[in-house]
Design a protein around this motif. Sequence first.
Motif, mmCIF file in Angstrom:
data_model
loop_
_atom_site.group_PDB
_atom_site.id
_atom_site.type_symbol
_atom_site.label_atom_id
_atom_site.label_comp_id
_atom_site.label_asym_id
_atom_site.label_seq_id
_atom_site.Cartn_x
_atom_site.Cartn_y
_atom_site.Cartn_z
ATOM 1 N N ILE A 7 4.548 29.980 63.645
ATOM 2 C CA ILE A 7 5.572 29.716 62.563
ATOM 3 C C ILE A 7 4.511 29.294 61.477
ATOM 4 O O ILE A 7 4.669 29.698 60.266
ATOM 5 N N HIS A 12 5.781 31.513 57.634
ATOM 6 C CA HIS A 12 7.304 31.362 57.468
ATOM 7 C C HIS A 12 7.927 30.295 58.272
ATOM 8 O O HIS A 12 7.624 29.827 59.407
ATOM 9 N N PRO A 14 11.172 27.028 58.994
ATOM 10 C CA PRO A 14 12.365 27.188 59.591
ATOM 11 C C PRO A 14 13.680 27.569 58.505
ATOM 12 O O PRO A 14 14.629 28.117 58.960
ATOM 13 N N THR A 16 13.374 30.041 56.530
ATOM 14 C CA THR A 16 13.463 31.439 56.509
ATOM 15 C C THR A 16 14.071 31.913 57.728
ATOM 16 O O THR A 16 15.052 32.843 57.612
ATOM 17 N N ALA A 17 13.792 31.051 58.726
ATOM 18 C CA ALA A 17 14.530 31.728 59.902
ATOM 19 C C ALA A 17 15.936 31.284 59.645
ATOM 20 O O ALA A 17 16.874 32.310 60.181
ATOM 21 N N LEU A 21 18.957 34.431 59.668
ATOM 22 C CA LEU A 21 20.059 34.468 60.740
ATOM 23 C C LEU A 21 21.354 34.400 60.033
ATOM 24 O O LEU A 21 22.289 34.991 60.379
#
Length: 68
Positions: A7, A12, A14, A16-17, A21
């Motif tokens: 990561i 990128h 968290p 972006t995650a 999602l």
Amino acid sequence: MSHRSIIIKTGHGPGTAVAVLTVGLVVVGIVFLVLGGALYLGEQPSNQHALSSVPARSVQTADRAAKN
């Protein structure tokens, strides 16, 4: 040799995650709404929407046959 997380290496985080999602879930929800709406609207003639279950339709058919 220092060990770094993938990561951190890609840049990128968290946030972006979570964003990816969230967008994915919204897209899946829209697809389900569109497909469900199309199935619901194309399922039956308008005069049978109130009696959509099989027993209700069979009773309605029997009543029509008894009147004739």
